[in-house]
Motif scaffolding. Structure first.
Motif, short mmCIF file in Angstrom:
data_model
loop_
_atom_site.label_atom_id
_atom_site.label_comp_id
_atom_site.label_asym_id
_atom_site.label_seq_id
_atom_site.Cartn_x
_atom_site.Cartn_y
_atom_site.Cartn_z
N ASP A 1 4.62 -7.02 12.91
CA ASP A 1 4.91 -7.39 14.30
C ASP A 1 5.54 -8.77 14.40
N VAL B 1 3.07 -7.68 5.27
CA VAL B 1 1.72 -8.06 5.67
C VAL B 1 1.60 -8.27 7.17
N ASP B 2 2.73 -8.40 7.87
CA ASP B 2 2.66 -8.87 9.26
C ASP B 2 3.89 -8.38 10.01
N GLU C 1 7.18 2.15 10.44
CA GLU C 1 6.07 1.19 10.50
C GLU C 1 5.12 1.49 11.66
N ARG C 2 5.65 2.16 12.68
CA ARG C 2 4.81 2.36 13.85
C ARG C 2 3.80 3.48 13.65
N PRO D 1 14.81 -7.13 10.27
CA PRO D 1 14.94 -5.68 10.41
C PRO D 1 13.85 -4.96 9.62
N ARG E 1 0.84 -1.20 0.00
CA ARG E 1 0.00 0.00 0.00
C ARG E 1 0.88 1.26 0.00
N ALA F 1 9.08 -8.72 13.01
CA ALA F 1 10.04 -8.11 13.93
C ALA F 1 10.40 -9.09 15.04
N LEU G 1 14.20 -2.96 6.08
CA LEU G 1 13.58 -3.55 4.89
C LEU G 1 12.70 -2.51 4.20
#
Lengths: 309, 308
Positions: free
Chosen positions: B181, B178-179, B100-101, B189, B52, B184, B193
């Motif tokens: 969490d 897609v995932d 990402e957060r 990394p 996305r 990680a 990434l």
């Protein structure tokens, strides 16, 4: 140390990945007087917790008590300020390949165009670099085939076979949760860390997923530490519980921990535990700990430059 | 039908039509360059659509404007400007916006801010340059019919490097996409990434926009990948369909433009859009049919809210 009750070992092929060496002697999880500080705040201290091999333990407590923080500390994603954490006989973070971890509250965007079985497959090989060669023979072909079998065994184990080929975003919350458990399970871990797997499921699904986790625990001989808000769906299956509150924890059987005297002592305020006629437990009067908002944001880089919002 | 002396005409003899196209060296180079771009943009775009990050891709494509005008101002080859700005843009989006957060809306707002800043810099460079930026039209629309042998070689090299890098990162990148969490927790990394992928996207965009223009590279990044993902959720067939659609769109567009007075970029973009529209309609029809067939019990239940 708590020892797991003897369980009937399943077929020899299903040895947990972490089960090498003198396995009876080493606990799956051993936390000794550990403390974690986040953003200048002590989340908990002098925490003791033992999960034996093959044991099913629920980690309970109010919002913000530091349950998810504990799982992250077990994974080595958060450092301990003092004390010691051993996981499957090794330091926290060193045994992660033998741990199946289900993070808190994940849903997939409805437009995510990957199948359920692909999500499970990522649990097996998502951390391998490069691409698998689509060979059907030779050693590499053998690996592709055995990988696929392992993925489908995990899918069948959670009963997701009928919908595993559908796009993950189109599945219901319960179906997604089963596939995510399969993802955590696919490497045959010695320890499952499940962060609120029952959260946001409806009651029949909560009961079904609780029964499923208990079945996995027994048949795969894997230790389970499951974070939950509500102990009731888990009551028939639990070996022990650990209750986290006011920066400390008590552990023991359900009867030992979830009673008025123990919880009142833990919280330092009067708590009443009521037992309904059907066996369900209701805890009355527990103060909600201040929410930290750390839980979900700190995972990406461990150290975390975002302090309390 | 007779061949008129004024220009090529199309007839019902397909072999003759195609061989007529292939008679000219510039057309062969255009078809090859278009093919290379279709493969690279398709594969990188597939990951972009899945992550996305379409808006990030669009922003990186816009970097061509300050890139080209900055290069003109300094008197260096335009390619240097493209690569410098696309690289810097990828890092800026990755560090500043792509964490990402952050929430989804925060990320897209930050990406938008990066884009606005880049366009402002391009505007400044143009006015400092003073003269007319002759390349501006080719920055936007490219010059697919003027690809030299050297350019084709360079493009192929960059494309091969980008595809190899994407293949090397493929599974961890997919996992983190897609995932994040769970990825990680597995020790991947995730942040690195994410930035690596944006850098890869920047490289792909910089290489292709020199030849196909900003507008076109974006059409090729998004449309084939989004169409393929609408048609199937299986990763490998989806990637295959992406590449096939990309090649179809580019070659058909070039072929039509050869017999027409309108530019190739227009046809390629219009065909991309048509393909995407058809894929969406097809997917909708497919979904309706499977809903009608499925017994009520196995229908997906109410969906929970989406947390990104």
């Amino acid at each position: 140390m708590m020892m797991a009750p003897q369980r009937a070992s399943s077929a020899g092929a299903e040895r947990p990945a972490g089960a090498h060496g003198p396995r009876a002697a080493v606990a799956a999880v051993e936390v000794r007087d550990a403390a974690v500080r986040l953003g200048g705040q002590t989340i908990w201290r002098e925490l003791r917790l033992t999960v034996a091999r093959g044991e099913f333990v629920a980690l309970l407590g109010a919002n913000g008590a530091g349950k998810s923080t504990l799982l992250k500390a077990l994974l080595g994603l958060l450092p301990v300020a003092s004390g010691q954490i051993r996981v499957l006989g090794r330091a926290a973070g060193e045994a992660n390949r033998a741990i199946g971890y289900l993070p808190q509250r994940r849903t997939f965007d409805p437009s995510t165009r990957l199948r359920g079985v692909d999500i499970v497959q990522l649990g097996l090989d998502g951390d391998r670099w490069g691409l698998p060669l689509p060979l059907r023979w030779g050693r590499l072909g053998e690996r592709t085939r055995s990988d696929r079998e392992q993925v489908w065994r995990a899918v069948e184990m959670v009963g997701a076979g009928p919908y595993a080929r559908r796009p993950i975003g189109e599945l219901s919350g319960g179906e997604q949760q089963r596939l995510l458990i399969a993802q955590a399970l696919v490497r045959r871990p010695g320890l499952l860390l499940l962060d609120e797997p029952l959260d946001s499921l409806d009651l029949p699904n909560q009961a079904a997923v609780a029964a499923l986790v208990a079945k996995i625990c027994r048949e795969r001989d894997v230790a389970v530490l499951l974070v939950a808000h509500d102990v009731n769906p888990l009551l028939p299956y639990l070996d022990r519980v650990a209750y986290l509150a006011a920066g400390r924890a008590v552990e023991g059987t359900v009867q030992e921990v979830i009673n008025s005297a123990t919880l009142s002592a833990l919280y330092g305020v009067p708590i009443e535990v009521l037992r309904a006629s059907d066996g369900r437990l209701v805890v009355v009067g527990q103060p909600e700990a201040p929410a930290h908002h750390h839980d979900r944001h700190l995972l990406a880089d461990g150290a975390g430059d975002r302090h309390a919002d | 039908m007779r061949t008129e002396p004024t220009g090529p005409t199309i007839g019902w003899d397909v072999v003759r039509d195609v061989s007529q196209v292939l008679e000219y060296h510039f057309m062969v180079n255009a078809l090859l360059a278009g093919g290379v771009v279709a493969v690279m943009a398709g594969l990188v775009g597939w990951m972009m659509v899945l992550r996305r990050e379409t808006f990030a891709g669009h922003t990186l494509a816009m970097m061509a404007f300050p890139g080209a005008s900055g290069a003109a101002l300094l008197g260096v080859p335009a390619a240097w400007g493209y690569f410098a700005f696309c690289g810097a843009g990828a890092l800026a989006i990755g560090r500043f916006a792509g964490a990402e957060r952050r929430s989804w809306s925060e990320r897209s707002a930050n990406t938008g801010a990066v884009q606005a800043l880049a366009l402002a810099m391009g505007f400044l460079f143009v006015s400092l340059y003073g003269g007319v930026l002759g390349d501006l039209e080719s920055v936007l629309f490219g010059n697919l019919l003027g690809v030299s042998d050297t350019q084709l070689l360079g493009l192929t090299g960059v494309a091969a490097a980008a595809v190899v890098a994407l293949a090397a990162l493929a599974r961890p990148l997919l996992f983190a996409s897609v995932d994040s969490d769970a990825a990680a927790a597995r020790g991947l990394p995730v942040q690195a990434l994410s930035i690596s992928f944006l850098a890869l996207l920047g490289l792909a965009v910089a290489a292709t926009s020199q030849i196909t223009g900003v507008m076109l590279v974006f059409a090729l990044l998004v449309a084939p990948a989004a169409s393929a993902q609408a048609l199937t959720a299986r990763p490998l067939p989806s990637l295959g369909i992406t590449v096939a659609l990309g090649l179809l769109v580019v070659w058909l567009g070039l072929g039509i433009s050869y017999y027409s007075v309108y530019p190739a970029g227009f046809f390629i973009t219009v065909i991309s859009f048509a393909v995407y529209l058809l894929a969406r309609l097809f997917a909708m029809a497919l979904a309706r049919r499977s809903r009608e067939r499925a017994p009520a019990a196995s229908r997906p239940g109410p969906r929970r809210g989406v947390i990104s």
